[in-house]
Enzyme design. Structure first.
Site, PDB file in Angstrom:
ATOM      1  N   HIS A 232       0.839  -1.210   0.000  1.00 40.85           N
ATOM      2  CA  HIS A 232       0.000   0.000   0.000  1.00 40.85           C
ATOM      3  C   HIS A 232       0.870   1.254   0.000  1.00 40.85           C
ATOM      4  O   HIS A 232       0.521   2.262   0.633  1.00 40.85           O
ATOM      5  CB  HIS A 232      -0.937   0.018   1.224  1.00 40.85           C
ATOM      6  CG  HIS A 232      -2.141  -0.860   1.066  1.00 40.85           C
ATOM      7  ND1 HIS A 232      -3.132  -0.599   0.152  1.00 40.85           N
ATOM      8  CD2 HIS A 232      -2.507  -2.002   1.708  1.00 40.85           C
ATOM      9  CE1 HIS A 232      -4.066  -1.542   0.249  1.00 40.85           C
ATOM     10  NE2 HIS A 232      -3.704  -2.410   1.167  1.00 40.85           N
ATOM     11  N   ASP A 295      -0.602  -4.294   6.145  1.00 38.94           N
ATOM     12  CA  ASP A 295      -1.672  -5.134   5.609  1.00 38.94           C
ATOM     13  C   ASP A 295      -1.504  -5.402   4.119  1.00 38.94           C
ATOM     14  O   ASP A 295      -0.857  -4.650   3.404  1.00 38.94           O
ATOM     15  CB  ASP A 295      -3.037  -4.455   5.841  1.00 38.94           C
ATOM     16  CG  ASP A 295      -3.092  -3.063   5.229  1.00 38.94           C
ATOM     17  OD1 ASP A 295      -2.095  -2.331   5.347  1.00 38.94           O
ATOM     18  OD2 ASP A 295      -4.117  -2.713   4.615  1.00 38.94           O
ATOM     19  N   GLU A 296      -2.152  -6.472   3.688  1.00 36.81           N
ATOM     20  CA  GLU A 296      -2.387  -6.760   2.280  1.00 36.81           C
ATOM     21  C   GLU A 296      -1.141  -6.636   1.394  1.00 36.81           C
ATOM     22  O   GLU A 296      -1.187  -6.058   0.327  1.00 36.81           O
ATOM     23  CB  GLU A 296      -3.498  -5.852   1.738  1.00 36.81           C
ATOM     24  CG  GLU A 296      -4.829  -6.100   2.407  1.00 36.81           C
ATOM     25  CD  GLU A 296      -5.965  -5.305   1.790  1.00 36.81           C
ATOM     26  OE1 GLU A 296      -7.031  -5.901   1.600  1.00 36.81           O
ATOM     27  OE2 GLU A 296      -5.804  -4.098   1.524  1.00 36.81           O
ATOM     28  N   LEU A 297      -0.066  -7.199   1.853  1.00 35.03           N
ATOM     29  CA  LEU A 297       1.132  -7.248   1.034  1.00 35.03           C
ATOM     30  C   LEU A 297       0.988  -8.458   0.111  1.00 35.03           C
ATOM     31  O   LEU A 297       0.877  -9.581   0.597  1.00 35.03           O
ATOM     32  CB  LEU A 297       2.339  -7.437   1.969  1.00 35.03           C
ATOM     33  CG  LEU A 297       3.674  -7.685   1.293  1.00 35.03           C
ATOM     34  CD1 LEU A 297       4.170  -6.402   0.636  1.00 35.03           C
ATOM     35  CD2 LEU A 297       4.685  -8.197   2.306  1.00 35.03           C
TER      36      LEU A 297
END
Ligand code: ACM
Length: 649
Positions: A232, A295-297
């Site tokens: 992100h 998050d959300e790597l």
């Protein structure tokens, strides 16, 4: 007559008893401050008087020698900056002569004043506060709201009125999501290309950041910044591609989703950069906590990069998850060195990290309990995602200490610090941000403040309706006005009322389905009915309640209004480009209302159901989303139909 004041309180106090009698609020209102007086209280009191004056239309004299009607006593000023675990309690005793607000620290005074403003009511004799005895303190020490100012830019006035709303319902942590793929929203002196190249010119100056922190402090609110890394993070890489795993060049992301760019965890220069950057930000933000995202790597850049793969081998790291752990461990050392405690999303939970970190659980309550079991403090955000367009009831009943947490030891349970609602802004603009947050946030605030046993949904909705108005009239929010304004824009020069009837009974599609049928970007307009419609249709819920209560007069009136709206609104829908997509919704509303009226006629014995009557086809069609809208007349009419079918048997 004594006032019934419970309906105006949210969150409900820990303990309260209403007496009889009322303290009149007149132009003779006068207050006194005693004990330890924090200088910030002077501003608070001035604002309190202004808000009270706005609410009552009474001009209050300054420096009066009148008897004291509100006596405020504060035992200690407390810390310079609000901090986790501060004493926020207060007591408020109101009788016919006086209100007495006592608090151990300034924070309790701030909360108590908000309670007083909520209690002020008007009856035929004028304005008054009902006699009451309140002994109040929060259930959880961490009651937050996260605002994403990156996907869509949210300027300082939005931030400030959000803080006003938070203070009104006793929330105490503003989590400021400041960096994303789509924007880097804070000025850096050390690395100016971050905001210069990564923000399209939409960022907070350092002076504005200080202003927001001060503004929040004056309202008893902590400010925790988040800099999301290593994923992100596209916007960082626009100005500093050397921070990325691939050489770039990078551009500000315009779409929504999870993207490949990730910081390079293998280079020492990455950690030197982050050390300097975090040092700069740690000095700017006084709060002890510092959120690093995590998050959300998706790991795609890491997997595809020869030098990252070589690094894995060299360091005996098995996979990207172990590399992420390595990155977080390095990051933790930096955050710690700058005097902060690290906070991150679920994904950073790993036994390699010290127990001093805080885990923000967004993927489910399980991970929160698991973190607590492993010795980590945590916050619940799963179930508090305001962007998912879920009902207030859903959020309200979502408790940080769920049934499964009963299996935790008391010590483990005490690690669950509270919760944070999240306002992600892919589909949210400055126009509708207030109504995406409010009034639902007030109900979540109650979940986090009031005793766990407070969970009567009907009572919540009844109080929420009042608090929603209160938030506009005394806390600067615009969630109800903005709805009206957006509908007026859609209706052009035509009367807005028939459009409002339609908009009142629809809701935006839920969860992550928005965007399934259209390709949205940060350039999209977000000015359609789906953007104006409230996350929850009060009209739909009230109709369901009326059906349950067999309040046939209300049911008939509502159905008649809905049936007739089709004809009333048709010309406007046909002649306004942004509204044509809602024509089928309006047609469905009329059809559903006709079904409802037929069912009601049968129930009331006025007219038997027509031969071969089949409601389900109409209802099933009307249930399908059109123009990304759900028609919320359907559930109530379904309930009516099942009653009618029962009657017919
Ligand atoms: C998140 O929603 N990715 C924290």
């Amino acid at each position: 007559m004594s006032l019934n004041a419970e309906p105006s309180l949210m969150p409900l106090p820990a303990k309260y008893t209403f007496g009889s009698g009322r303290l009149a609020i007149t132009e003779n209102f006068n207050l006194s401050l005693s004990g330890q007086i924090d200088p910030r209280l002077h501003d608070t009191i001035t604002r309190f008087i202004e808000r009270l004056s706005r609410q009552t239309g009474i001009t209050f004299p300054v420096n009066s020698r009148l008897p004291v009607t509100l006596a405020i006593n504060c035992n200690s000023i407390g810390k310079e900056w609000p901090a986790l675990g501060d004493d926020e309690s207060y007591t408020l005793i109101v009788d016919a002569q006086q209100a007495r607000l006592n608090a151990p620290t300034t924070l309790g005074v701030l909360h108590g004043l908000e309670t007083i403003l909520q209690l002020v009511q008007q009856d035929e004799r004028g304005f008054a506060i009902p006699a009451v005895n309140i002994d109040d303190r929060p259930r959880f020490p961490w009651r937050g709201l996260m605002l994403d100012v990156c996907r869509h830019w949210m300027p300082i006035d939005v931030v400030k009125r959000t803080l006003d709303g938070m203070a009104a319902v006793k929330l105490n942590v503003f989590h400021w999501h400041l960096s994303e793929d789509q924007g880097f929203r804070i000025e850096s002196k050390r690395f100016p290309k971050l905001h210069e190249r990564g923000s399209d010119g939409h960022y907070f100056t350092r002076a504005q950041v200080r202003e927001v922190i001060q503004y929040a402090r004056d309202r008893g609110i902590r400010v925790v910044p988040e800099f999301d890394m290593p994923g992100h993070a596209t916007s960082w890489l626009v100005g500093y591609p050397e921070l990325g795993t691939d050489p770039g060049p990078y551009q500000i992301e315009r779409h929504w989703g999870i993207f490949d760019p990730a910081m390079d965890p293998t280079k020492e220069s990455t950690y030197r950069f982050l050390d300097a950057f975090i040092g700069e930000m740690a000095a700017l933000f006084p709060d002890e906590y510092f959120h690093i995202g995590g998050d959300e790597l998706n790991g795609k850049q890491w997997s595809a990069s020869a030098h990252v793969q070589a690094f894995l081998k060299q360091h005996g790291l098995k996979d990207n998850q172990e590399l992420h752990r390595y990155f977080n461990t390095r990051l933790h050392a930096i955050v710690h060195k700058h005097g902060k405690r690290m906070e991150g999303w679920d994904e950073i939970l790993d036994p390699a990290l010290p127990k001093s970190i805080v885990i923000q659980s967004w993927r489910g309550q399980k991970s929160l309990n698991e973190a607590a079991r492993q010795g980590y403090s945590g916050l619940l955000s799963a179930g508090y995602y305001l962007d998912l367009m879920q009902s207030t009831e859903f959020h309200y009943l979502n408790d940080p200490l769920d049934e499964e947490s009963a299996a935790l030891t008391p010590e483990q349970r005490s690690r669950i610090l509270g919760g944070e609602m999240c306002m992600w802004t892919e589909f949210v603009t400055t126009m509708n941000v207030d109504q995406r947050i409010w009034p639902r946030a007030a109900a979540i605030a109650e979940r986090l403040w009031s005793p766990q046993s407070v969970r009567d949904v009907r009572s919540m909705y009844a109080r929420l309706a009042r608090i929603s108005r209160h938030l506009e009239t005394t806390a600067n929010l615009v969630h109800r006005q903005a709805y009206r304004m957006m509908l007026e824009r859609l209706a052009g020069a035509d009367p807005v009322e028939p459009v409002r009837v339609l908009a009142d009974i629809v809701e935006p599609v839920k969860l992550y389905t928005r965007g399934d049928t259209r390709d949205y970007t940060s350039w999209s307009a977000y000015n359609r009915m789906v953007d104006a419609a409230h996350p929850e249709s009060d009209a739909g819920r009230e109709f369901r309640y009326a059906v349950e209560a067999r309040d046939w007069t209300t049911v008939r009136n509502t159905l008649t209004t809905w049936r007739d709206n089709g004809a009333d609104v048709r010309r406007t829908l046909e002649s306004h480009a942004l509204l044509t997509e809602t024509i089928p919704v309006s047609e469905n509303l009329t059809k559903v209302a006709v079904i409802g009226l037929q069912a009601l006629d049968a129930i009331e014995g006025k007219q038997p159901l027509p031969a071969g009557w089949n409601a389900s086809e109409v209802l099933n069609t009307a249930k399908k989303p059109v123009a990304e809208l759900l028609l919320m007349a359907v559930p109530g009419v379904e309930a009516l139909v099942s009653q009618a079918s029962g009657t017919a048997k």
